[in-house]
Design a protein around this motif. Structure first.
Motif, PDB file in Angstrom:
ATOM      1  N   GLY A 104      13.617  49.237  16.838  1.00 57.31           N
ATOM      2  CA  GLY A 104      13.850  47.870  16.403  1.00 57.31           C
ATOM      3  C   GLY A 104      15.140  47.789  15.616  1.00 57.31           C
ATOM      4  O   GLY A 104      15.344  48.567  14.678  1.00 57.31           O
ATOM      5  N   LEU A 105      16.012  46.875  16.011  1.00 57.77           N
ATOM      6  CA  LEU A 105      17.284  46.662  15.302  1.00 57.77           C
ATOM      7  C   LEU A 105      17.197  45.321  14.592  1.00 57.77           C
ATOM      8  O   LEU A 105      17.043  44.278  15.242  1.00 57.77           O
ATOM      9  CB  LEU A 105      18.442  46.677  16.299  1.00 57.77           C
ATOM     10  N   GLU A 106      17.301  45.333  13.259  1.00 56.27           N
ATOM     11  CA  GLU A 106      17.062  44.118  12.481  1.00 56.27           C
ATOM     12  C   GLU A 106      17.950  44.110  11.230  1.00 56.27           C
ATOM     13  O   GLU A 106      17.956  45.072  10.465  1.00 56.27           O
ATOM     14  CB  GLU A 106      15.582  44.050  12.079  1.00 56.27           C
ATOM     15  N   PRO A 107      18.731  43.024  11.026  1.00 58.05           N
ATOM     16  CA  PRO A 107      19.615  42.969   9.859  1.00 58.05           C
ATOM     17  C   PRO A 107      18.894  42.684   8.538  1.00 58.05           C
ATOM     18  O   PRO A 107      19.395  43.045   7.475  1.00 58.05           O
ATOM     19  CB  PRO A 107      20.590  41.840  10.200  1.00 58.05           C
ATOM     20  N   SER A 108      17.733  42.045   8.589  1.00 65.30           N
ATOM     21  CA  SER A 108      17.024  41.676   7.357  1.00 65.30           C
ATOM     22  C   SER A 108      16.175  42.842   6.855  1.00 65.30           C
ATOM     23  O   SER A 108      15.289  43.330   7.556  1.00 65.30           O
ATOM     24  CB  SER A 108      16.119  40.463   7.618  1.00 65.30           C
ATOM     25  N   ALA A 109      16.419  43.253   5.603  1.00 62.32           N
ATOM     26  CA  ALA A 109      15.661  44.363   5.027  1.00 62.32           C
ATOM     27  C   ALA A 109      14.183  44.022   4.919  1.00 62.32           C
ATOM     28  O   ALA A 109      13.307  44.854   5.178  1.00 62.32           O
ATOM     29  CB  ALA A 109      16.219  44.716   3.654  1.00 62.32           C
ATOM     30  N   ARG A 110      13.880  42.778   4.535  1.00 63.62           N
ATOM     31  CA  ARG A 110      12.489  42.377   4.360  1.00 63.62           C
ATOM     32  C   ARG A 110      11.753  42.371   5.700  1.00 63.62           C
ATOM     33  O   ARG A 110      10.637  42.878   5.815  1.00 63.62           O
ATOM     34  CB  ARG A 110      12.445  40.995   3.711  1.00 63.62           C
ATOM     35  N   ALA A 111      12.384  41.782   6.714  1.00 63.09           N
ATOM     36  CA  ALA A 111      11.758  41.757   8.039  1.00 63.09           C
ATOM     37  C   ALA A 111      11.593  43.173   8.586  1.00 63.09           C
ATOM     38  O   ALA A 111      10.552  43.502   9.170  1.00 63.09           O
ATOM     39  CB  ALA A 111      12.590  40.912   9.002  1.00 63.09           C
ATOM     40  N   ALA A 112      12.606  44.016   8.400  1.00 61.62           N
ATOM     41  CA  ALA A 112      12.543  45.396   8.896  1.00 61.62           C
ATOM     42  C   ALA A 112      11.403  46.170   8.240  1.00 61.62           C
ATOM     43  O   ALA A 112      10.741  46.993   8.880  1.00 61.62           O
ATOM     44  CB  ALA A 112      13.872  46.100   8.648  1.00 61.62           C
ATOM     45  N   SER A 113      11.162  45.893   6.957  1.00 63.62           N
ATOM     46  CA  SER A 113      10.067  46.558   6.249  1.00 63.62           C
ATOM     47  C   SER A 113       8.720  46.166   6.844  1.00 63.62           C
ATOM     48  O   SER A 113       7.847  47.017   7.070  1.00 63.62           O
ATOM     49  CB  SER A 113      10.122  46.185   4.762  1.00 63.62           C
ATOM     50  N   TYR A 114       8.535  44.869   7.125  1.00 63.72           N
ATOM     51  CA  TYR A 114       7.301  44.409   7.760  1.00 63.72           C
ATOM     52  C   TYR A 114       7.146  45.030   9.153  1.00 63.72           C
ATOM     53  O   TYR A 114       6.060  45.468   9.535  1.00 63.72           O
ATOM     54  CB  TYR A 114       7.296  42.889   7.883  1.00 63.72           C
ATOM     55  N   ALA A 115       8.238  45.056   9.915  1.00 60.32           N
ATOM     56  CA  ALA A 115       8.187  45.603  11.272  1.00 60.32           C
ATOM     57  C   ALA A 115       7.822  47.084  11.249  1.00 60.32           C
ATOM     58  O   ALA A 115       7.030  47.560  12.066  1.00 60.32           O
ATOM     59  CB  ALA A 115       9.522  45.392  11.969  1.00 60.32           C
ATOM     60  N   SER A 116       8.393  47.801  10.301  1.00 63.46           N
ATOM     61  CA  SER A 116       8.124  49.240  10.182  1.00 63.46           C
ATOM     62  C   SER A 116       6.661  49.507   9.889  1.00 63.46           C
ATOM     63  O   SER A 116       6.079  50.493  10.371  1.00 63.46           O
ATOM     64  CB  SER A 116       9.003  49.833   9.082  1.00 63.46           C
ATOM     65  N   ASP A 122      14.765  46.690  20.780  1.00 61.10           N
ATOM     66  CA  ASP A 122      14.430  45.293  20.505  1.00 61.10           C
ATOM     67  C   ASP A 122      15.401  44.786  19.442  1.00 61.10           C
ATOM     68  O   ASP A 122      15.278  45.114  18.257  1.00 61.10           O
ATOM     69  CB  ASP A 122      12.981  45.188  20.019  1.00 61.10           C
ATOM     70  N   ILE A 123      16.391  44.000  19.877  1.00 59.72           N
ATOM     71  CA  ILE A 123      17.459  43.529  18.993  1.00 59.72           C
ATOM     72  C   ILE A 123      17.019  42.267  18.268  1.00 59.72           C
ATOM     73  O   ILE A 123      16.577  41.305  18.887  1.00 59.72           O
ATOM     74  CB  ILE A 123      18.745  43.250  19.801  1.00 59.72           C
ATOM     75  N   GLY A 124      17.172  42.267  16.947  1.00 57.22           N
ATOM     76  CA  GLY A 124      16.725  41.129  16.159  1.00 57.22           C
ATOM     77  C   GLY A 124      15.215  41.014  16.213  1.00 57.22           C
ATOM     78  O   GLY A 124      14.660  39.941  16.435  1.00 57.22           O
ATOM     79  N   CYS A 125      14.531  42.125  15.981  1.00 61.94           N
ATOM     80  CA  CYS A 125      13.083  42.208  16.224  1.00 61.94           C
ATOM     81  C   CYS A 125      12.264  41.467  15.177  1.00 61.94           C
ATOM     82  O   CYS A 125      11.046  41.327  15.342  1.00 61.94           O
ATOM     83  CB  CYS A 125      12.655  43.665  16.280  1.00 61.94           C
ATOM     84  N   GLY A 126      12.886  40.988  14.098  1.00 61.77           N
ATOM     85  CA  GLY A 126      12.132  40.290  13.074  1.00 61.77           C
ATOM     86  C   GLY A 126      11.063  41.184  12.469  1.00 61.77           C
ATOM     87  O   GLY A 126      11.336  42.326  12.080  1.00 61.77           O
ATOM     88  N   THR A 127       9.833  40.707  12.422  1.00 58.46           N
ATOM     89  CA  THR A 127       8.740  41.488  11.844  1.00 58.46           C
ATOM     90  C   THR A 127       7.987  42.304  12.893  1.00 58.46           C
ATOM     91  O   THR A 127       6.907  42.826  12.620  1.00 58.46           O
ATOM     92  CB  THR A 127       7.752  40.567  11.100  1.00 58.46           C
TER      93      THR A 127
END
Length: 223
Positions: free
Chosen positions: A60-72, A40-45
């Motif tokens: 999930g591939l996500e450039p934003s550290a904050r969004a990646a943390s929520y997604a994780s 999922d590219i640019g998966c956001g949260t």
């Protein structure tokens, strides 16, 4: 707001419903429990992880550290910080690749699609959603980080040029179209706010549920 509302928000319910219907129709072999690999590219949260995770291992591939943390924190996918044009994956690694409202944020959308083609198996399925019609572009797009809007034809051309065959392409959320036109006209006369805020507003029930039902029904008609 994306993280807090998650899959309860009517917008995401309708999108997930349509993608689920299309996967079942166009790729019947990719059923829940099939054990496939998904990017999922640019998966956001991670709002769209739910129906994807039913089918196998999601990355999930996500450039934003904050969004990646929520997604994780959803616990449904392995997260990788990164950019679509430099994704650290081998060729033909995935059976499903999704770009849900992420292509319009990328400086080079053609390169992102070319990399997706490299990473997907020859019989794999690409799912893409993007905002429509450049003439609806306003300061709200700047707020959201959108660089462009598409038509079905312009998106189809980019996808075909990247080496994919298009099985299905359609507009969606048509019930919102009159509202979007009015909002676009208003934005041409009203200056943007000094401080941007989220455009995700969780409506109280029964309104959120009614909108979800309406647009999930539209997803069925679209399919």
């Amino acid at each position: 707001q994306m993280h807090l509302t998650g899959r309860d928000y009517w917008w995401y319910q309708a999108k997930e419903r349509l993608m689920e219907l299309l996967l079942r129709e166009l790729s019947p072999e990719l059923t829940p429990g099939c054990g496939c690999r998904i990017l999922d590219i640019g998966c956001g949260t991670g709002t769209m992880f739910g129906f994807l995770a039913e089918r196998g291992v999601v990355i999930g591939l996500e450039p934003s550290a904050r969004a990646a943390s929520y997604a994780s924190s959803r616990g449904l996918a392995q997260m990788v910080r990164g950019d679509a044009s430099r994704a650290p994956f081998a060729s033909e690694s995935f059976h499903i690749i999704s770009l849900f409202d992420s292509l319009e944020h990328m400086d080079d959308d053609r390169a992102a699609l070319a990399h997706a083609r490299r990473m997907i198996t020859d019989d794999g399925t690409l799912l893409v959603t993007v905002p429509a019609f450049q003439w609806l572009h306003s300061w709200r797009e700047t707020q959201l980080g959108h660089l462009r809007r598409y038509t079905v034809n312009s998106l189809r051309k980019r996808i075909v040029d990247a080496g994919f065959d298009v099985q299905f392409a359609s507009y969606m959320y048509s019930g919102l179209f009159p509202l979007l036109v009015l909002k676009s006209i208003k934005d041409r006369f009203v200056p943007p706010p000094k401080t941007y805020k989220s455009d995700i507003v969780m409506l109280p029930e029964p309104w959120n549920g009614m909108l979800a039902t309406w647009f999930c029904g539209e997803a069925f008609v679209c399919k």
